[in-house]
Scaffold this active site. Structure first.
Site, PDB file in Angstrom:
ATOM      1  CB  CYS A  28      -0.921  -0.043   1.218  1.00 37.96           C
ATOM      2  SG  CYS A  28      -1.773   1.512   1.574  1.00 37.96           S
ATOM      3  CB  CYS A  75       0.344   1.857   4.080  1.00 40.46           C
ATOM      4  SG  CYS A  75      -1.356   1.277   3.952  1.00 40.46           S
TER       5      CYS A  75
END
Length: 271
Positions: free
Chosen positions: A32, A35
């Protein structure tokens, strides 16, 4: 430390720990991109918090069951846990300044130094010292529900009547399962020390366990009670099983006696 790399035991590192300090959980995954942007921001904020709250990271690839349990559908997903439950959160990447403002609003006002010290005492297994500090707060008219719950937890073995009196509706609402465990244990300890008349040796050992607990000898009580359950798991019609579970919950999952005896208890009742 104000941050952990990855969660090892969610019940211990997040749910239990958040009863003494707010825990910020970052649900993320290695693939991600957002993230990887948010992670370092949260880590910087955690370091600057200097122990006011703690950051725990949960890799959803390694812990998909936790993501499902907390309905994490999009990452990064940040949740704030206080008192054993999620109380606030946000999804996606926010500017550092916005996250800082959110944290100031979301995290409860700092507890008194006395409460913080009492929470540390309890976490280290010093229930008497924790209870004495919290009793001072109560004597001064402080009736914070979370402090009252910790007071009940600290005093239930030594003074069950006072512990049960501390469990008002607002206190119970802080953590209903924990409050129920305190009530279960307190009611058992308020029973007669020993009934009139002759009793068999097993029932005598049960009452010896109650007396040991009243006198602060928790390990002695566990030895007696788990020994009884190893002989007969349905002893007292399941009442002793409930009392032992309540004792583990009141002590907390990270307590050394819980760690030492919970597996033996499990083996005794699940044979």
């Amino acid at each position: 430390m104000s941050m952990r790399n990855e969660v090892e035991d969610f019940a211990r590192d997040v749910l239990e720990k958040s009863r003494t300090i707010p825990i910020l959980v970052d649900f993320w995954a290695p693939w991600c991109g957002p993230c990887r942007i948010l992670g370092p921001v949260l880590e910087r904020l955690a370091e600057r918090a200097k122990g006011r709250w703690e950051l725990v990271k949960v890799n959803t690839e390694e812990a998909p069951e936790l993501a499902r349990e907390f309905e994490v559908y999009s990452i990064p997903d940040v949740r704030l846990f206080v008192g054993g439950k999620p109380v606030d959160g946000f999804v996606g990447v926010l500017p550092e300044s916005e996250i800082e403002k959110w944290l100031e609003k979301a995290i409860p006002i700092s507890r008194s130094a006395r409460y913080e010290k009492a929470a540390r005492f309890f976490a280290e297994g010093h229930c008497k010292e924790a209870a004495e500090l919290l009793a001072q707060e109560r004597a001064e008219g402080v009736r914070d529900p979370e402090a009252s719950l910790l007071y009940a937890r600290s005093t239930v073995c030594s003074d069950p009547k006072r512990a049960l009196e501390a469990l008002g509706s607002e206190v119970v609402a802080q953590d209903p399962p924990l409050a129920e465990a305190i009530q279960e244990l307190g009611n058992a300890l308020l029973s007669p020390v020993k009934p009139d008349g002759e009793i068999d040796s097993r029932l005598s050992r049960y009452f010896q366990g109650l007396e040991a607990l009243r006198n602060g000898r928790v390990e002695d009580a566990m030895e007696l009670w788990i020994g009884l359950l190893e002989e007969e798991r349905g002893f007292l019609g399941g009442k002793l099983v409930r009392i032992c579970r309540a004792l583990f919950q009141v002590l907390g999952w990270h307590h050394p006696l819980t760690d030492r005896y919970s597996r033996r208890f499990s083996a005794a009742v699940h044979v």
